[in-house]
Design a protein around this motif. Structure first.
Motif, mmCIF file in Angstrom:
data_model
loop_
_atom_site.group_PDB
_atom_site.id
_atom_site.type_symbol
_atom_site.label_atom_id
_atom_site.label_comp_id
_atom_site.label_asym_id
_atom_site.label_seq_id
_atom_site.Cartn_x
_atom_site.Cartn_y
_atom_site.Cartn_z
ATOM 1 N N ARG A 47 0.836 -1.197 0.000
ATOM 2 C CA ARG A 47 0.000 0.000 0.000
ATOM 3 C C ARG A 47 0.870 1.245 0.000
ATOM 4 O O ARG A 47 1.933 1.278 0.611
ATOM 5 N N ASP A 48 0.404 2.253 -0.670
ATOM 6 C CA ASP A 48 1.064 3.556 -0.640
ATOM 7 C C ASP A 48 1.043 4.035 0.814
ATOM 8 O O ASP A 48 -0.012 4.112 1.433
ATOM 9 N N CYS A 49 2.196 4.342 1.354
ATOM 10 C CA CYS A 49 2.291 4.728 2.765
ATOM 11 C C CYS A 49 1.447 5.956 3.092
ATOM 12 O O CYS A 49 1.015 6.142 4.229
ATOM 13 N N ARG A 50 1.172 6.769 2.078
ATOM 14 C CA ARG A 50 0.374 7.972 2.326
ATOM 15 C C ARG A 50 -1.058 7.638 2.719
ATOM 16 O O ARG A 50 -1.731 8.443 3.353
ATOM 17 N N ARG A 51 -1.556 6.460 2.360
ATOM 18 C CA ARG A 51 -2.920 6.077 2.753
ATOM 19 C C ARG A 51 -3.066 6.111 4.273
ATOM 20 O O ARG A 51 -4.022 6.656 4.803
ATOM 21 N N ILE A 52 -2.113 5.527 4.965
ATOM 22 C CA ILE A 52 -2.147 5.510 6.423
ATOM 23 C C ILE A 52 -1.898 6.907 6.975
ATOM 24 O O ILE A 52 -2.609 7.376 7.861
ATOM 25 N N ILE A 53 -0.889 7.568 6.445
ATOM 26 C CA ILE A 53 -0.532 8.897 6.941
ATOM 27 C C ILE A 53 -1.684 9.878 6.750
ATOM 28 O O ILE A 53 -2.070 10.592 7.688
ATOM 29 N N PHE A 54 -2.259 9.934 5.551
ATOM 30 C CA PHE A 54 -3.347 10.879 5.283
ATOM 31 C C PHE A 54 -4.551 10.588 6.162
ATOM 32 O O PHE A 54 -5.168 11.495 6.731
#
Length: 132
Positions: free
Chosen positions: A87-94
């Motif tokens: 998964r694109d790490c930004r999914r969790i961060i955002f």
């Protein structure tokens, strides 16, 4: 100002290390706040060079910027602890960042979601869910 930040930060259980509000440059990109009359300057410097300055007329906007930094760091730490796979790490961060901001102020959650939507127009997620 730092006392107000600490009071708001209780709602998200933010680490004490993220709650310092500086009034002069540290020189390591850590933001500091300059107050000129009724105007706030949110400034970041590195090795004596100014790399970012935002002039703000509204104290609420200033607190939003302070909490963007706090929640971005907390969200990045959460992402590193997760097992995101492909998964694109930004999914969790955002997701986590907007959630945390919303716990402090519901308007901030909406504002940050709009910011992320604009980011994703230019740089969409790059994983199976995002289609890239």
């Amino acid at each position: 100002m730092e006392a107000e930040v600490r009071k708001l930060a209780i709602t998200i259980n933010a680490p004490d290390s993220l709650l310092r509000v500086y009034d002069r440059p540290k020189g390591d990109r850590t933001p500091h706040i300059e107050i000129h009359g009724d105007v706030y300057h949110y400034v970041s410097t590195e090795r004596g060079y100014e790399i970012f300055r935002k002039v703000i007329n509204d104290e609420c906007e200033l607190f939003f910027m302070i909490f963007q930094r706090i929640t971005r760091t907390m969200s990045g730490d959460d992402e590193l602890k997760s097992k995101g796979g492909h998964r694109d790490c930004r999914r969790i961060i955002f997701s986590r960042m907007t959630e945390l901001l919303g716990m402090v102020d519901s308007d901030w959650e909406l504002k940050q979601k709009e910011i992320f939507e604009q980011v994703l127009i230019v740089a969409p997620f790059e994983d199976e869910e995002g289609g890239r």
